[in-house]
Design a protein around this motif. Structure first.
Motif, PDB file in Angstrom:
ATOM      1  N   LEU A   5       0.740  -1.641  -0.354  1.00 59.60           N
ATOM      2  CA  LEU A   5      -0.042   0.474  -0.359  1.00 59.60           C
ATOM      3  C   LEU A   5       0.710   0.701  -0.247  1.00 59.60           C
ATOM      4  O   LEU A   5       0.184   2.318  -0.565  1.00 59.60           O
ATOM      5  N   GLY A   6       1.624   1.537   0.925  1.00 60.01           N
ATOM      6  CA  GLY A   6       2.636   2.511   1.311  1.00 60.01           C
ATOM      7  C   GLY A   6       3.290   2.641  -0.765  1.00 60.01           C
ATOM      8  O   GLY A   6       3.880   3.817  -0.805  1.00 60.01           O
ATOM      9  N   ALA A   7       3.791   1.309  -0.813  1.00 56.51           N
ATOM     10  CA  ALA A   7       4.641   2.376  -2.941  1.00 56.51           C
ATOM     11  C   ALA A   7       3.735   1.960  -3.468  1.00 56.51           C
ATOM     12  O   ALA A   7       3.968   2.448  -4.408  1.00 56.51           O
ATOM     13  N   SER A   8       2.937   1.503  -3.645  1.00 54.34           N
ATOM     14  CA  SER A   8       1.715   2.163  -4.451  1.00 54.34           C
ATOM     15  C   SER A   8       0.732   3.504  -3.941  1.00 54.34           C
ATOM     16  O   SER A   8       0.111   3.752  -5.566  1.00 54.34           O
ATOM     17  N   GLY A   9       1.052   3.800  -3.710  1.00 44.63           N
ATOM     18  CA  GLY A   9       0.049   4.789  -2.642  1.00 44.63           C
ATOM     19  C   GLY A   9      -1.257   4.749  -2.494  1.00 44.63           C
ATOM     20  O   GLY A   9      -2.141   5.628  -2.853  1.00 44.63           O
ATOM     21  N   ILE A  10      -1.604   3.804  -2.533  1.00 45.40           N
ATOM     22  CA  ILE A  10      -2.687   3.029  -2.865  1.00 45.40           C
ATOM     23  C   ILE A  10      -3.405   3.654  -0.565  1.00 45.40           C
ATOM     24  O   ILE A  10      -2.618   2.935  -0.267  1.00 45.40           O
ATOM     25  N   SER A  11      -4.986   4.142  -0.543  1.00 45.39           N
ATOM     26  CA  SER A  11      -4.533   4.060   0.492  1.00 45.39           C
ATOM     27  C   SER A  11      -5.905   2.478   1.442  1.00 45.39           C
ATOM     28  O   SER A  11      -6.211   2.198  -0.098  1.00 45.39           O
TER      29      SER A  11
ATOM     30  N   GLN B 166      -7.194 -13.824   1.917  1.00 44.54           N
ATOM     31  CA  GLN B 166      -8.726 -14.687   1.501  1.00 44.54           C
ATOM     32  C   GLN B 166      -8.062 -14.560   0.204  1.00 44.54           C
ATOM     33  O   GLN B 166      -7.126 -13.651  -0.487  1.00 44.54           O
ATOM     34  N   ALA B 167      -7.303 -15.410  -0.906  1.00 38.61           N
ATOM     35  CA  ALA B 167      -6.918 -16.180  -1.551  1.00 38.61           C
ATOM     36  C   ALA B 167      -7.584 -14.796  -2.660  1.00 38.61           C
ATOM     37  O   ALA B 167      -6.710 -14.215  -3.213  1.00 38.61           O
ATOM     38  N   ASP B 168      -9.245 -14.888  -2.783  1.00 37.16           N
ATOM     39  CA  ASP B 168      -9.379 -13.955  -3.851  1.00 37.16           C
ATOM     40  C   ASP B 168      -8.907 -12.496  -3.323  1.00 37.16           C
ATOM     41  O   ASP B 168      -8.071 -12.041  -5.001  1.00 37.16           O
ATOM     42  N   GLU B 169      -8.976 -12.242  -2.124  1.00 44.73           N
ATOM     43  CA  GLU B 169      -8.405 -10.875  -2.233  1.00 44.73           C
ATOM     44  C   GLU B 169      -7.148 -10.661  -2.148  1.00 44.73           C
ATOM     45  O   GLU B 169      -6.471  -9.362  -2.680  1.00 44.73           O
TER      46      GLU B 169
ATOM     47  N   ILE C 234      -5.508  -7.357  -4.619  1.00 38.53           N
ATOM     48  CA  ILE C 234      -4.138  -7.266  -3.656  1.00 38.53           C
ATOM     49  C   ILE C 234      -2.887  -6.794  -5.059  1.00 38.53           C
ATOM     50  O   ILE C 234      -2.767  -5.643  -5.017  1.00 38.53           O
ATOM     51  N   GLU C 235      -2.500  -8.119  -5.409  1.00 41.85           N
ATOM     52  CA  GLU C 235      -1.619  -7.568  -5.865  1.00 41.85           C
ATOM     53  C   GLU C 235      -1.236  -7.230  -7.353  1.00 41.85           C
ATOM     54  O   GLU C 235      -0.479  -6.724  -8.338  1.00 41.85           O
ATOM     55  N   ARG C 236      -2.588  -7.999  -8.093  1.00 47.04           N
ATOM     56  CA  ARG C 236      -2.780  -7.100  -9.329  1.00 47.04           C
ATOM     57  C   ARG C 236      -2.382  -4.820  -8.992  1.00 47.04           C
ATOM     58  O   ARG C 236      -2.871  -4.577 -10.223  1.00 47.04           O
ATOM     59  N   GLU C 237      -3.866  -4.946  -8.145  1.00 47.65           N
ATOM     60  CA  GLU C 237      -4.075  -3.232  -7.299  1.00 47.65           C
ATOM     61  C   GLU C 237      -2.616  -2.648  -7.417  1.00 47.65           C
ATOM     62  O   GLU C 237      -2.038  -1.509  -7.783  1.00 47.65           O
ATOM     63  N   THR C 238      -2.024  -3.273  -7.051  1.00 51.65           N
ATOM     64  CA  THR C 238      -0.753  -2.720  -5.846  1.00 51.65           C
ATOM     65  C   THR C 238       0.454  -2.932  -7.001  1.00 51.65           C
ATOM     66  O   THR C 238       1.451  -2.037  -6.597  1.00 51.65           O
TER      67      THR C 238
END
Length: 237
Positions: free
Chosen positions: A56-62, A94-97, A101-105
């Motif tokens: 989250l910190g590296a991607s800037g996503i809150s 969870q697995a799908d979560e 998260i991997e894809r978005e960050t």
């Protein structure tokens, strides 16, 4: 530019395999409780929470934005409070979560957790600490706490409780009275470390270390710096 590797985590596996990859193999790890039965130790996902905080910190996503994206992608409500718990290690991811998260960050989750191998449990159940300046590392369960270290049993000093080659993991330092009559990693005032059963000594400030192997004598009336409960055990392969 690719995100830097986290030194605690060894990453592997393609995105296509992530759903199965993130169900980390913990069946090889058990915790030995005082009844000598084996049980899983389901405490917080410390290192996954560290990964999420870094991502989250590296991607800037809150956290609020991640909550919104997870809800939109997965079609179920995942509020900011849930995301906050993920970052603190008090809620499973969870697995799908995790895939979202991997894809978005852009940060891949750890495939394998590794911790320092502090030393070996030798004769008399004493831990021989590695002092070469760079600890070896061993794989650890998914739910490993930050600060966890491991020791490997060498020889038959712990038999029949633990066979040669078993790896024992510990993390928390507790006062001796909290580990009374339990198996614990124990550091004495003189710096030596042992794996013993802790018993009361003859005075309020001393303790007796009972050997798991009856071939070794107990260590009576010892002064202790700290004790640590055993978090996990990986049996000898």
């Amino acid at each position: 530019m690719s995100p830097p590797n986290n030194p605690i985590m060894v990453e592997a596996g393609s995105m296509a395999n992530r759903c199965s990859d993130i169900h980390y193999l913990t069946q090889d790890f058990v915790v030995k409780i005082e009844t000598d039965s084996s049980a899983a130790m389901p405490y917080g996902l410390g290192m996954l929470s560290e990964w999420l905080q870094t991502a989250l910190g590296a991607s800037g996503i809150s956290q609020a934005e991640l909550s919104r994206r997870l809800t939109a992608e997965l079609g179920r409500s995942i509020d900011r409070a849930a995301v906050n718990k993920m970052t603190k290690g008090t809620r499973d991811i969870q697995a799908d979560e995790l895939m979202v998260i991997e894809r978005e960050t852009g940060w891949e989750a750890p495939r394998t957790i590794e911790v320092p191998l502090k030393g070996y449990v030798g004769a008399g159940a004493e831990v021989i600490v590695l002092d070469d300046g760079e600890h070896d590392r061993v794989s650890a369960p998914r739910d490993t706490r930050p600060g966890t270290v491991a020791v490997r049993v060498r020889g038959d000093s712990m038999y029949p409780a633990y066979e040669s080659g078993a790896v024992i993991y510990y993390s928390r330092h507790l006062p001796p009275n909290e580990m009374l009559n339990k198996r614990a990693v124990v550091q004495l005032a003189d710096g030596r470390i042992f794996l013993k059963i802790l018993r009361a000594g003859s005075t309020p400030t001393t303790w007796t270390l009972q050997s798991l192997n009856p071939s070794f004598s107990d260590m009576e009336d010892q002064v202790i710096d700290w004790t640590a409960p055993i978090d996990w055990i990986r049996p000898a392969s």
